[in-house]
Design a protein around this motif. Structure first.
Motif, PDB file in Angstrom:
ATOM      1  N   GLN A   1      34.377 -15.905  67.927  1.00  0.00           N
ATOM      2  CA  GLN A   1      34.251 -17.314  67.551  1.00  0.00           C
ATOM      3  C   GLN A   1      32.812 -17.769  67.748  1.00  0.00           C
ATOM      4  O   GLN A   1      32.276 -18.514  66.928  1.00  0.00           O
ATOM      5  CB  GLN A   1      35.194 -18.189  68.383  1.00  0.00           C
ATOM      6  CG  GLN A   1      36.656 -18.036  68.026  1.00  0.00           C
ATOM      7  CD  GLN A   1      37.538 -18.970  68.824  1.00  0.00           C
ATOM      8  OE1 GLN A   1      37.141 -20.062  69.213  1.00  0.00           O
ATOM      9  NE2 GLN A   1      38.770 -18.540  69.058  1.00  0.00           N
ATOM     10  N   ALA A   2      32.175 -17.319  68.805  1.00  0.00           N
ATOM     11  CA  ALA A   2      30.785 -17.674  69.081  1.00  0.00           C
ATOM     12  C   ALA A   2      29.863 -17.168  67.972  1.00  0.00           C
ATOM     13  O   ALA A   2      28.905 -17.847  67.590  1.00  0.00           O
ATOM     14  CB  ALA A   2      30.347 -17.138  70.429  1.00  0.00           C
TER      15      ALA A   2
ATOM     16  N   PRO B   1      30.161 -28.462  58.870  1.00  0.00           N
ATOM     17  CA  PRO B   1      31.452 -27.966  59.377  1.00  0.00           C
ATOM     18  C   PRO B   1      32.402 -29.110  59.729  1.00  0.00           C
ATOM     19  O   PRO B   1      31.999 -30.135  60.260  1.00  0.00           O
ATOM     20  CB  PRO B   1      31.066 -27.200  60.641  1.00  0.00           C
ATOM     21  CG  PRO B   1      29.612 -26.918  60.511  1.00  0.00           C
ATOM     22  CD  PRO B   1      29.049 -28.033  59.686  1.00  0.00           C
TER      23      PRO B   1
ATOM     24  N   CYS C   1      29.896 -19.601  65.144  1.00  0.00           N
ATOM     25  CA  CYS C   1      29.146 -20.821  65.438  1.00  0.00           C
ATOM     26  C   CYS C   1      27.650 -20.591  65.295  1.00  0.00           C
ATOM     27  O   CYS C   1      26.914 -21.504  64.920  1.00  0.00           O
ATOM     28  CB  CYS C   1      29.454 -21.314  66.839  1.00  0.00           C
ATOM     29  SG  CYS C   1      31.142 -21.899  67.025  1.00  0.00           S
TER      30      CYS C   1
END
Length: 97
Positions: free
Chosen positions: A91-92, A7, A95
């Motif tokens: 968003q978590a 990433p 990830c």
């Protein structure tokens, strides 16, 4: 030779060339897919379906299998524009995947 960077976060104000920069980075492995999504345009209730896909019948309205963006970009790059517009819990999930 296969070189996987992992990433990469490209930060900057609107109009500073983040997408152009990502396209230049991607051009180093042009054989792979390059998928762009404006995250601000994805409704929260469709987030998981858009990013991870679904199978027919998984929920009301899922009339056919749908490939998610993560799978579509497999082996290539997924450019997430306006990621700050995405709710923090979503968003978590990105990830963790």
């Amino acid at each position: 030779m296969h070189n996987e960077a992992g990433p990469i976060l490209i930060e900057g104000e609107s109009g500073t060339g983040k997408e152009v920069t990502s396209q230049l980075l991607h051009a180093q492995q042009s054989h792979a897919p390059f998928v762009v999504i404006n995250v601000a345009g994805v409704p929260e209730n469709l987030f998981e379906s858009e990013f991870f896909g679904h199978v027919k019948g998984a929920f009301t309205g899922a009339e056919q299998n749908k490939m998610g963006l993560a799978e579509a970009a497999h082996g290539g790059d997924l450019f997430l524009d306006e990621i700050e517009a995405l709710a923090l819990p979503l968003q978590a999930k990105l990830c963790a995947s």
